[in-house]
Design a protein around this motif. Structure first.
Motif, PDB file in Angstrom:
ATOM      1  N   PRO A   1      -3.234  -9.167   6.143  1.00  0.00           N
ATOM      2  CA  PRO A   1      -3.216 -10.622   5.919  1.00  0.00           C
ATOM      3  C   PRO A   1      -2.729 -11.011   4.527  1.00  0.00           C
ATOM      4  O   PRO A   1      -2.194 -12.107   4.335  1.00  0.00           O
ATOM      5  N   SER A   2      -2.903 -10.118   3.558  1.00  0.00           N
ATOM      6  CA  SER A   2      -2.488 -10.425   2.187  1.00  0.00           C
ATOM      7  C   SER A   2      -1.283  -9.599   1.742  1.00  0.00           C
ATOM      8  O   SER A   2      -0.896  -9.642   0.571  1.00  0.00           O
ATOM      9  N   GLY A   3      -0.687  -8.850   2.671  1.00  0.00           N
ATOM     10  CA  GLY A   3       0.417  -7.967   2.314  1.00  0.00           C
ATOM     11  C   GLY A   3       1.773  -8.507   2.720  1.00  0.00           C
ATOM     12  O   GLY A   3       1.913  -9.640   3.188  1.00  0.00           O
ATOM     13  N   TYR A   4       2.779  -7.664   2.539  1.00  0.00           N
ATOM     14  CA  TYR A   4       4.153  -8.005   2.894  1.00  0.00           C
ATOM     15  C   TYR A   4       4.689  -6.959   3.866  1.00  0.00           C
ATOM     16  O   TYR A   4       4.590  -5.757   3.609  1.00  0.00           O
ATOM     17  N   GLU A   5       5.236  -7.423   4.975  1.00  0.00           N
ATOM     18  CA  GLU A   5       5.859  -6.554   5.969  1.00  0.00           C
ATOM     19  C   GLU A   5       7.360  -6.876   5.974  1.00  0.00           C
ATOM     20  O   GLU A   5       7.781  -7.891   5.414  1.00  0.00           O
ATOM     21  N   ALA A   6       8.167  -6.038   6.623  1.00  0.00           N
ATOM     22  CA  ALA A   6       9.608  -6.309   6.614  1.00  0.00           C
ATOM     23  C   ALA A   6      10.266  -5.868   7.913  1.00  0.00           C
ATOM     24  O   ALA A   6      10.017  -4.763   8.407  1.00  0.00           O
ATOM     25  N   PHE A   7      11.117  -6.741   8.438  1.00  0.00           N
ATOM     26  CA  PHE A   7      11.963  -6.412   9.587  1.00  0.00           C
ATOM     27  C   PHE A   7      13.320  -5.977   9.056  1.00  0.00           C
ATOM     28  O   PHE A   7      13.954  -6.694   8.276  1.00  0.00           O
ATOM     29  N   VAL A   8      13.763  -4.785   9.497  1.00  0.00           N
ATOM     30  CA  VAL A   8      15.039  -4.224   9.047  1.00  0.00           C
ATOM     31  C   VAL A   8      15.973  -4.142  10.253  1.00  0.00           C
ATOM     32  O   VAL A   8      15.790  -3.285  11.126  1.00  0.00           O
ATOM     33  N   PRO A   9      16.970  -5.019  10.357  1.00  0.00           N
ATOM     34  CA  PRO A   9      17.867  -4.983  11.519  1.00  0.00           C
ATOM     35  C   PRO A   9      18.719  -3.725  11.526  1.00  0.00           C
ATOM     36  O   PRO A   9      19.104  -3.204  10.469  1.00  0.00           O
ATOM     37  N   ASP A  10      19.001  -3.238  12.738  1.00  0.00           N
ATOM     38  CA  ASP A  10      19.786  -2.004  12.870  1.00  0.00           C
ATOM     39  C   ASP A  10      21.209  -2.250  13.354  1.00  0.00           C
ATOM     40  O   ASP A  10      21.951  -1.305  13.634  1.00  0.00           O
ATOM     41  N   GLY A  11      21.593  -3.518  13.487  1.00  0.00           N
ATOM     42  CA  GLY A  11      22.950  -3.832  13.916  1.00  0.00           C
ATOM     43  C   GLY A  11      23.107  -3.988  15.414  1.00  0.00           C
ATOM     44  O   GLY A  11      24.182  -4.356  15.890  1.00  0.00           O
TER      45      GLY A  11
ATOM     46  N   LEU B   1       5.535  -1.809   7.786  1.00  0.00           N
ATOM     47  CA  LEU B   1       4.268  -2.458   7.470  1.00  0.00           C
ATOM     48  C   LEU B   1       3.914  -2.260   5.999  1.00  0.00           C
ATOM     49  O   LEU B   1       4.463  -1.393   5.317  1.00  0.00           O
ATOM     50  N   SER B   2       2.978  -3.053   5.533  1.00  0.00           N
ATOM     51  CA  SER B   2       2.609  -3.021   4.118  1.00  0.00           C
ATOM     52  C   SER B   2       2.015  -1.684   3.697  1.00  0.00           C
ATOM     53  O   SER B   2       2.049  -1.334   2.515  1.00  0.00           O
ATOM     54  N   ASN B   3       1.484  -0.912   4.649  1.00  0.00           N
ATOM     55  CA  ASN B   3       0.919   0.399   4.320  1.00  0.00           C
ATOM     56  C   ASN B   3       1.945   1.522   4.426  1.00  0.00           C
ATOM     57  O   ASN B   3       1.603   2.696   4.274  1.00  0.00           O
ATOM     58  N   GLY B   4       3.199   1.165   4.704  1.00  0.00           N
ATOM     59  CA  GLY B   4       4.264   2.159   4.794  1.00  0.00           C
ATOM     60  C   GLY B   4       4.545   2.650   6.194  1.00  0.00           C
ATOM     61  O   GLY B   4       5.573   3.300   6.427  1.00  0.00           O
ATOM     62  N   ASN B   5       3.658   2.376   7.144  1.00  0.00           N
ATOM     63  CA  ASN B   5       3.913   2.764   8.531  1.00  0.00           C
ATOM     64  C   ASN B   5       5.056   1.931   9.107  1.00  0.00           C
ATOM     65  O   ASN B   5       5.325   0.819   8.639  1.00  0.00           O
ATOM     66  N   THR B   6       5.712   2.478  10.117  1.00  0.00           N
ATOM     67  CA  THR B   6       6.831   1.767  10.730  1.00  0.00           C
ATOM     68  C   THR B   6       6.636   1.652  12.236  1.00  0.00           C
ATOM     69  O   THR B   6       5.975   2.489  12.856  1.00  0.00           O
ATOM     70  N   ILE B   7       7.203   0.607  12.806  1.00  0.00           N
ATOM     71  CA  ILE B   7       7.242   0.407  14.254  1.00  0.00           C
ATOM     72  C   ILE B   7       8.708   0.334  14.653  1.00  0.00           C
ATOM     73  O   ILE B   7       9.468  -0.477  14.109  1.00  0.00           O
ATOM     74  N   GLN B   8       9.108   1.204  15.573  1.00  0.00           N
ATOM     75  CA  GLN B   8      10.489   1.247  16.040  1.00  0.00           C
ATOM     76  C   GLN B   8      10.662   0.344  17.264  1.00  0.00           C
ATOM     77  O   GLN B   8       9.699  -0.147  17.841  1.00  0.00           O
TER      78      GLN B   8
ATOM     79  N   ASN C   1      11.094   1.575  -0.334  1.00  0.00           N
ATOM     80  CA  ASN C   1      10.591   1.523  -1.712  1.00  0.00           C
ATOM     81  C   ASN C   1      10.333   0.081  -2.144  1.00  0.00           C
ATOM     82  O   ASN C   1       9.359  -0.203  -2.853  1.00  0.00           O
ATOM     83  N   PHE C   2      11.228  -0.816  -1.733  1.00  0.00           N
ATOM     84  CA  PHE C   2      11.068  -2.235  -2.069  1.00  0.00           C
ATOM     85  C   PHE C   2       9.768  -2.770  -1.473  1.00  0.00           C
ATOM     86  O   PHE C   2       8.989  -3.441  -2.159  1.00  0.00           O
ATOM     87  N   ILE C   3       9.523  -2.459  -0.197  1.00  0.00           N
ATOM     88  CA  ILE C   3       8.313  -2.956   0.464  1.00  0.00           C
ATOM     89  C   ILE C   3       7.071  -2.357  -0.183  1.00  0.00           C
ATOM     90  O   ILE C   3       6.069  -3.051  -0.402  1.00  0.00           O
ATOM     91  N   ALA C   4       7.130  -1.073  -0.505  1.00  0.00           N
ATOM     92  CA  ALA C   4       5.993  -0.448  -1.186  1.00  0.00           C
ATOM     93  C   ALA C   4       5.755  -1.114  -2.539  1.00  0.00           C
ATOM     94  O   ALA C   4       4.605  -1.352  -2.938  1.00  0.00           O
TER      95      ALA C   4
END
Length: 246
Positions: free
Chosen positions: A39-49, A66-73, A161-164
């Motif tokens: 709720p207080s973090g930053y997540e990021a969507f990275v488009p793959d084209g 995700l803000s903890n470094g985990n990813t969802i594909q 690295n930016f998200i971290a």
């Protein structure tokens, strides 16, 4: 007459049961919306084209960091800004095609591929769906406050690295002066810093910003002016100048 009444009652019972079953079916097959991230973090969507047809329109696909470094594909961005993300990503790909392979005229190093990504402040609503037999996780962008979404770009390898960094206390944004010695550094940092300035001359992009980490390292980045949520203004409109000698 009693037999007739029995048949009629039986038909009514069957109709009621079938109607109840039809009412329940969508509920049984609907996957509830989940909120992922902090709720207080930053997540990021990275488009793959890639894009996919969903709900009658074209959406970008990619990865959710995700803000903890985990990813969802296998993530789909659906709703607000979907078309803008596709346009921005295509523009970055086009600029990469134009510049990667050429030499940075300031530090004489080869340009590097840059990648756009879209930061969301707070948790992200996603829904698991099956499209053409494939499981996808759909970001329900219309459920996100536009003030909590902003677009950025940086060296492709540095997006995690930016998200971290923005999820780490002590990280501060800054802007590079036009005569910054960072542009002359003969490494990827110097190249990416100058390259964001170059890309900033095209389309909706801005460049010349850096994240300053608590250990003194920096991550150069640029911004997309057409997705610029106010809650991320401190990363979009930086005021403090970065001086590597300070």
């Amino acid at each position: 007459m009693s037999a007739v009444r029995y048949v009629i009652v039986g038909v009514v019972v069957v109709v009621v049961v079938v109607a109840a079953a039809l009412t329940l079916l969508p509920t049984l097959h609907r996957v509830p919306v989940q909120y992922v991230g902090s709720p207080s973090g930053y997540e990021a969507f990275v488009p793959d084209g890639q894009t996919i047809s969903y709900n009658g329109h074209t959406d970008p696909t990619g990865t959710l960091i995700l803000s903890n470094g985990n990813t969802i594909q296998n993530v789909v961005w659906d709703g607000k800004y979907a078309g803008t993300i596709i346009q921005n990503h295509n523009a970055i790909v086009q600029l990469n095609s134009q510049f990667v392979g050429q030499t940075d005229p300031v530090n004489n190093q080869p340009y590097v591929p840059l990648q756009d990504f879209y930061v969301i402040k707070g948790q992200v609503p996603i829904e698991q769906v099956a499209i053409n037999g494939q499981t996808y996780y759909v970001i329900l962008a219309d459920k996100i406050n536009p003030a909590n979404i902003a677009g950025f770009y940086t060296y492709q390898a540095w997006v995690p690295n930016f998200i971290a960094a923005i999820n780490t206390p002590g990280t501060t944004p800054a802007v590079l002066p036009g005569n910054s010695p960072v542009f002359t550094w003969t490494n990827a940092t110097g190249t990416a810093a100058y390259q964001t300035m170059v890309y900033g001359r095209y389309g909706p992009f801005g460049g010349g910003d850096v994240l300053v980490l608590s250990n003194g390292n920096i991550i150069p980045y640029g911004t997309t002016g057409n997705i610029a949520g106010a809650s991320l203004d401190n990363y979009l409109f930086t005021q403090q100048s970065y001086n590597p000698s300070s």
